[in-house]
Design a protein around this motif. Structure first.
Motif: not given
Length: 265
Positions: A106, A116, A118, A121, A131-132, A137
């Motif tokens: 990221i 991450t 997580d 996306f 990301t949130s 990315l």
């Protein structure tokens, strides 16, 4: 007598830290890509009154010494990167790594990079995959004008394709790479499901998903937290009982000290 008071106090402090660690794990039981923490402890320095091997006579030595322990302390906290369970979401922009090996890279607002697990996306107003928190990315993926979002496809090896306009055949728009570290436990957790590279983790190693030991990508899935509630609850009970035992040691030591003080001739 005072030694036992301070020794037991270190035990209570250690168990409080253990409870803090367990509480953090439990609070993140539903956090996407969260990796649980483990606290490691060490015994403190020992006070030596009689040293083992001290000559007792001309032909013999003392076989064992006399040592007083000073308690315990926190030695380290460690992230355990074992795989969490995969949950189907059906969202085209949700990605999961199918093994323990591999992080998404990221781009941070300050120009540095973080990593991450997580894969939740999203697409921003510029058609960029973020990301949130709106972080890009890396390598960047941007949908072209006229792209039909619900036709987005991500292969197991990270190839990203989408249909544009009236085209029948999908167009390749990018490649998602994964990154790993020699010592992932050495990564620095900075919050927001992100980790930073450190000297302890070693430099990043880039690779293609599904190759060279990296996990593949699974579209429409998310990796959930690897926290196991039952294990954490058992650890909580053990920590609570250890805390009570140490507090009982302090109470008993205080009672013995009071008895000694109140003695009369």
């Amino acid at each position: 007598m005072l030694r036992s008071l301070w020794t037991a106090a270190t035990g209570m402090v250690a168990q409080q830290f253990q409870m803090d660690t367990i509480a953090n794990n439990l609070s993140n039981v539903n956090t996407t890509g969260f990796k649980k923490n483990r606290a490691d402890f060490q015994d403190l320095v020992y006070q030596q009154q009689v040293l083992a091997g001290t000559p007792a006579t001309a032909v013999s030595e003392i076989p064992t010494g006399v040592y007083f322990g000073a308690g315990t302390r926190v030695a380290a906290t460690q992230k355990l990167f074992e795989m969490g369970s995969l949950q189907a979401t059906g969202n085209k922009f949700d990605l999961a790594v199918t093994s323990e090996v591999g992080f998404f890279k990221i781009l941070m607002p300050d120009g540095t990079f973080s990593y991450t697990r997580d894969g939740s996306f999203k697409i921003d107003a510029r058609q960029q995959v973020v990301t949130s928190n709106g972080y890009l990315l890396e390598p960047p993926i941007t949908l072209p004008p006229g792209a039909i979002n619900n036709t987005l496809q991500v292969s197991e090896e990270g190839e990203v394709t989408v249909r544009v306009g009236d085209e029948i055949r999908p167009t390749k728009i990018g490649q998602i790479d994964l990154f790993r570290f020699v010592n992932p436990a050495g990564l620095q957790a900075i919050g927001n499901n992100l980790f930073k590279e450190t000297m302890a983790s070693g430099p990043e190693i880039q690779g293609t998903p599904g190759r060279e030991g990296f996990g593949g990508l699974l579209q429409g899935f998310l990796e959930m937290s690897n926290v196991k509630i039952v294990e954490e609850m058992v650890s909580m009970i053990v920590a609570q009982r250890a805390y009570e035992s140490n507090s009982k040691s302090i109470t008993t030591s205080d009672s013995m000290l009071g008895t000694a003080i109140s003695m009369k001739r």
